[in-house]
Structures are given as structure tokens and as C-alpha cells.
Scaffold this active site. Structure first.
Site, mmCIF file in Angstrom:
data_model
loop_
_atom_site.group_PDB
_atom_site.id
_atom_site.type_symbol
_atom_site.label_atom_id
_atom_site.label_comp_id
_atom_site.label_asym_id
_atom_site.label_seq_id
_atom_site.Cartn_x
_atom_site.Cartn_y
_atom_site.Cartn_z
ATOM 1 N N CYS A 1 0.832 -1.256 0.086
ATOM 2 C CA CYS A 1 0.184 0.060 -0.019
ATOM 3 C C CYS A 1 0.916 1.177 0.032
ATOM 4 C CB CYS A 1 -1.214 0.177 1.144
ATOM 5 S SG CYS A 1 -2.008 -1.393 1.215
ATOM 6 N N HIS B 1 -3.366 6.691 2.806
ATOM 7 C CA HIS B 1 -3.666 5.589 2.424
ATOM 8 C C HIS B 1 -4.855 5.139 3.242
ATOM 9 C CE1 HIS B 1 -4.381 1.455 1.205
ATOM 10 N NE2 HIS B 1 -3.939 1.082 2.585
ATOM 11 N N ASN C 1 -10.353 -0.310 0.634
ATOM 12 C CA ASN C 1 -8.994 0.056 0.400
ATOM 13 C C ASN C 1 -8.199 -0.493 -1.017
ATOM 14 O OD1 ASN C 1 -6.116 -0.659 0.689
ATOM 15 N ND2 ASN C 1 -6.276 -1.673 2.647
HETATM 16 N N1 ACO Z 1 -18.327 -9.764 8.867
HETATM 17 C C1 ACO Z 1 -18.841 -10.186 10.024
HETATM 18 N N2 ACO Z 1 -18.001 -10.442 11.037
HETATM 19 C C2 ACO Z 1 -16.618 -10.714 10.678
HETATM 20 C C3 ACO Z 1 -16.235 -10.271 9.687
HETATM 21 C C4 ACO Z 1 -17.069 -10.014 8.474
HETATM 22 N N3 ACO Z 1 -16.713 -9.590 7.298
HETATM 23 N N4 ACO Z 1 -14.783 -10.735 9.608
HETATM 24 C C5 ACO Z 1 -14.441 -11.095 10.664
HETATM 25 N N5 ACO Z 1 -15.652 -11.193 11.434
HETATM 26 C C6 ACO Z 1 -15.766 -11.595 12.988
HETATM 27 C C7 ACO Z 1 -14.598 -12.319 13.334
HETATM 28 O O1 ACO Z 1 -14.780 -13.590 13.202
HETATM 29 C C8 ACO Z 1 -14.811 -12.221 15.132
HETATM 30 O O2 ACO Z 1 -15.639 -12.836 15.440
HETATM 31 P P1 ACO Z 1 -15.398 -13.548 17.166
HETATM 32 O O3 ACO Z 1 -15.338 -12.256 17.929
HETATM 33 O O4 ACO Z 1 -16.579 -14.275 17.016
HETATM 34 O O5 ACO Z 1 -14.552 -14.358 16.787
HETATM 35 C C9 ACO Z 1 -15.201 -10.775 15.091
HETATM 36 O O6 ACO Z 1 -15.797 -10.332 13.620
HETATM 37 C C10 ACO Z 1 -14.129 -9.675 15.296
HETATM 38 O O7 ACO Z 1 -12.949 -9.995 14.488
HETATM 39 P P2 ACO Z 1 -11.849 -9.251 14.536
HETATM 40 O O8 ACO Z 1 -10.844 -9.472 13.276
HETATM 41 O O9 ACO Z 1 -11.276 -9.239 15.759
HETATM 42 O O10 ACO Z 1 -12.088 -7.608 14.185
HETATM 43 P P3 ACO Z 1 -11.528 -6.447 14.258
HETATM 44 O O11 ACO Z 1 -12.229 -5.424 14.948
HETATM 45 O O12 ACO Z 1 -9.996 -6.404 14.376
HETATM 46 O O13 ACO Z 1 -11.730 -5.751 12.798
HETATM 47 C C11 ACO Z 1 -10.475 -5.375 10.656
HETATM 48 C C12 ACO Z 1 -11.117 -6.390 11.782
HETATM 49 C C13 ACO Z 1 -11.530 -4.500 10.264
HETATM 50 C C14 ACO Z 1 -9.987 -6.293 9.530
HETATM 51 C C15 ACO Z 1 -9.546 -4.605 11.427
HETATM 52 O O14 ACO Z 1 -8.756 -5.302 12.224
HETATM 53 C C16 ACO Z 1 -8.600 -3.835 10.440
HETATM 54 O O15 ACO Z 1 -9.358 -2.871 9.704
HETATM 55 N N6 ACO Z 1 -7.435 -4.183 10.670
HETATM 56 C C17 ACO Z 1 -6.569 -3.307 9.597
HETATM 57 C C18 ACO Z 1 -6.483 -4.213 8.302
HETATM 58 C C19 ACO Z 1 -5.854 -3.234 7.183
HETATM 59 O O16 ACO Z 1 -5.844 -2.046 7.160
HETATM 60 N N7 ACO Z 1 -5.317 -4.040 6.321
HETATM 61 C C20 ACO Z 1 -4.674 -3.616 5.182
HETATM 62 C C21 ACO Z 1 -3.223 -3.182 5.300
HETATM 63 S S1 ACO Z 1 -2.817 -2.110 3.750
HETATM 64 C C22 ACO Z 1 -2.232 -3.323 2.724
HETATM 65 O O17 ACO Z 1 -0.868 -3.431 2.606
HETATM 66 C C23 ACO Z 1 -2.824 -4.411 1.740
#
Ligand code: ACO
Length: 343
Positions: free
Chosen positions: A127, A270, A300
Site C-alpha cells: 500500500c 492511504h 482499501n
Molecule cells: N463480517 C462479520 N464478522 C466478521 C467479519 C465480517 N466480514 N470478519 C470477521 N468477523 C468476525 C470475526 O470472526 C470475529 O468474531 P468472533 O469475535 O466471534 O471471533 C469478530 O468479527 C471480530 O474480528 P476481529 O478480526 O477481531 O475484528 P476487528 O475489530 O479487528 O476488525 C478489521 C477487523 C476490520 C480487519 C480490522 O482489524 C482492521 O481494519 N485491520 C487493519 C487491516 C488493514 O488495514 N489491512 C490492510 C493493510 S494495507 C495493505 O498493505 C494491503
């Protein structure tokens, strides 16, 4: 406003101006409701956790690809700059999703745009790719005889997403896009790069990667072939990294430039997650009108997110000559980078 910056990294022989911007997104627009139909997720979950409502996803059946998005974005940027491709001296494309390992997207662009046999290459900083590409192009333009450069950030990352429950935590995040700008040497030495920072830490590679062969798993426990060509992401670790890194990167860049947050007219970041962006904005009390967020509509888009916003804000007349613009990005690797320009 502080006096003109003196602590920048570079001393260009002449100024370098951004003379045109362009962008392109695939035709197909996918809503959170569309995703609800193919995986166990909800509009509420996606909006609350990420701020995303829609994204554009390329359709390979209709010929859309990283190369076509790059070509469309580049043509728009060349038109805005009022030049033709044969006037380019250099193409640098930030991408982690070329359509094939070789040739590079930038190489293909020399043919699709009708450029001369100029240096053209891709760089992969995930990214952070466009921000790395801007700094790289600027360095080449100030040390080698290249007067006009095309710089791109283009990614079709959804080819590595499975739109099913197998991959719901990352598939909902991403969209595809391309962005580009044309840089040109100018006698106006006020224009160009004021300060930059580029970082890479392979110690964080397991937080986000895309295995493409059974030999490329970074985590030995992930030996399931079904995971090939699919993003592996530890969202929480990436989130923590981003929340702490963005403010450090802003401070580091301001320090190098001898500037304070109020001296910057536009923060173009980003777009990874609306909560990550809000945390950085609030930390420096940056007004919302200087700190753009379009993740709601595009998701993203990896290396394309920064030039996409640059193009939108330039065409809207918000980024004006003389403004200071800070580009900021972080991504897989881990990588993070900034590029502060007077445009
Ligand atoms: N819909 C519904 N529920 C979901 C989904 C979904 N799409 N995905 C995961 N869940 C559930 C999980 O299973 C979990 O359930 P559980 O508590 O029963 O186990 C719950 O939601 C919480 O999951 P987490 O992964 O802990 O959720 P979090 O609050 O961390 O949010 C997210 C996840 C949105 C991915 C966040 O961590 C985030 O934005 N991280 C940064 C990611 C990012 O920026 N990536 C790109 C980097 S840039 C690059 O180079 C590509």
C-alpha cells in the site's frame, strides 16, 4: 505559517511540479448488501469496523486488469498535464498486483500509451507503493536527465480475495483502482519534494501476505493449498501497527521539513480503515477538510488509494498551486512511507 522549510532531505537542481493527475476505477460497484449475499457478514459490521459501504471490483471477463486501470489512469493524467506519452522520460509504477510477474506494468505502459523506449519499472511496497514511487521518481529526476515522469499507484487486489466465508475478514476491505500523476521539471524551485521518509520491516511480514506457491507460506502451519493466492491477514496486528505508525510518520516528516501540522494544507493518506485515519487526524487536531477520507466509496485500494484522492481533490480544485501536500501510507511488509510536496 512557519517560514519556508530548510530541513528537507533534498536539494533539487530545479523544481519539480505535479502537472497532471488521473485515476480510474472498474465499472462494477459492489455494495455491502452484495457481500451479504455471498458471505456471513453484514453492512452494519463492515461500516462500524471499517467505514466502507461500496467498492469497485474489476471484471476480468470484460477485460479489466491492473494494466487497463493503469493505462486509463495514465491517459487521464497525461490529458490533464496537456502532454503526450512520447514526451515522458520515465515511468515508475507502484503495484503489488501486476497481471503477471514479468513484464512489469510500467513496461507494458510504454506500449499501451505510445511512449519512447524510456526507463519504466514497477516497485512493490504494497500500500506504500505510490508514495515510494513518488520519492523514487523525484530522486531520479534530480540526479539523472529525466525531465518528465509518470508515477502510478495501481492495484487489482481483489484477484487475491475469496468472496466467501473463507476470507470474509479481508475480502470486505478491498477494492480495485489506479491513480497517476505527471511530474515535470520546472524553473520554479519552490515546487517539489520538501521531505520524505521510507521504511520497511520484514519482521512484520506474517501480518499480511499472499502465498502464491506452497513454498511461499510464511507461517509453517498454513499448509493448506486452498489458501494459495488468497490474502492472509492478521487484521488486529495490522491495525495496531497502523494506529501507532501513522502519527510517528507524520511527526517524523514534519520534523524533517521543519514544519508544524498547521503548515500542511492537505493530508492525503492511504485508506485502510476509517478508524485508523480518524485516530491520526485527532492526534494532531487536523481539521476534517484537510484530511480526506473516501474509503466509504472505494474501500482499501492498496497502492491506488493515495493517487486516487490526489486526483479527486485536484479535479475538485481543492489542491491548488503553492499548497503543501503530505502523502502518507503503510502496508504489507510491513512498509510505511511519506512524501511531502509543495505543489
Ligand atoms: N463480517 C462479520 N464478522 C466478521 C467479519 C465480517 N466480514 N470478519 C470477521 N468477523 C468476525 C470475526 O470472526 C470475529 O468474531 P468472533 O469475535 O466471534 O471471533 C469478530 O468479527 C471480530 O474480528 P476481529 O478480526 O477481531 O475484528 P476487528 O475489530 O479487528 O476488525 C478489521 C477487523 C476490520 C480487519 C480490522 O482489524 C482492521 O481494519 N485491520 C487493519 C487491516 C488493514 O488495514 N489491512 C490492510 C493493510 S494495507 C495493505 O498493505 C494491503
Amino acid at each position: 505559517m512557519s517560514p519556508a522549510p530548510t530541513g528537507g532531505h533534498t536539494t533539487p537542481r530545479s523544481g519539480i511540479a505535479i502537472i497532471g493527475t488521473g485515476s480510474a476505477v472498474p465499472k462494477r460497484r459492489v455494495t455491502n448488501a452484495d457481500l451479504e449475499a455471498c458471505m456471513d457478514t453484514s453492512d452494519e459490521w463492515i461500516v462500524q469496523r471499517t467505514g466502507i459501504r461500496t467498492r469497485h471490483i474489476h471484471d476480468p471477463q470484460s477485460g479489466e486488469s491492473t494494466e487497463t486501470l493503469a493505462t486509463d489512469a495514465a491517459r487521464n493524467a497525461l490529458d490533464a498535464a496537456g502532454i503526450t506519452a512520447d514526451q515522458l522520460d520515465l515511468i515508475v509504477c507502484g503495484t503489488m498486483t501486476p497481471d503477471m510477474p514479468t513484464p512489469s506494468v510500467a513496461n507494458l505502459l510504454t506500449a499501451s500509451l505510445g511512449a519512447r523506449t524510456i526507463p519504466a519499472f514497477d516497485l512493490n511496497a504494497a500500500c506504500s507503493g505510490f508514495v515510494y514511487a513518488m520519492n523514487t521518481a523525484h530522486a531520479l529526476m534530480t540526479t539523472a536527465p529525466y525531465s518528465t515522469a509518470l508515477v502510478l499507484g495501481v492495484d487489482c487486489v481483489t484477484k487475491f480475495c475469496k468472496f466467501s466465508n473463507l476470507d470474509r475478514s479481508s475480502a470486505v476491505l478491498f477494492g480495485d483502482a489506479g491513480g497517476a500523476c505527471v511530474l515535470s521539471a520546472t524553473n520554479d524551485t519552490s515546487k517539489g519534494l520538501i521531505a520524505q521518509a521510507m521504511h520497511s520491516d520484514g519482521g512484520g511480514a506474517k501480518h499480511l501476505y499472499i502465498p502464491t506457491t506452497t513454498h511461499s507460506f510464511l507461517n509453517p502451519d498454513d499448509t493448506d493449498d486452498g489458501k494459495l493466492n488468497t490474502i492472509v491477514m492478521n487484521g488486529r496486528n495490522v491495525f495496531k501497527f497502523a494506529v501507532s505508525t501513522f502519527p510517528e510518520l507524520i511527526s517524523q516528516t514534519l520534523d524533517k521539513a521543519g514544519l508544524v501540522p498547521e503548515d500542511i494544507d492537505h493530508y492525503i493518506c492511504h485508506q485502510s480503515n476509517a478508524r485508523i485515519l480518524a485516530a491520526a487526524r485527532e492526534r494532531f487536531s487536523i481539521p476534517e477538510e484537510k484530511f480526506y477520507i473516501n474509503i466509504e466509496r472505494y474501500g482499501n485500494t492498496v497502492g491506488a488509494s493515495v493517487p486516487l484522492i490526489l486526483d479527486q481533490q485536484t479535479r475538485a480544485g481543492r489542491v491548488k498551486p503553492g499548497d503543501r501536500v503530505m502523502f502518507l501510507a503503510f502496508g504489507a511488509g510491513l512498509t510505511w512511507a511519506s512524501s511531502l510536496w509543495q505543489v
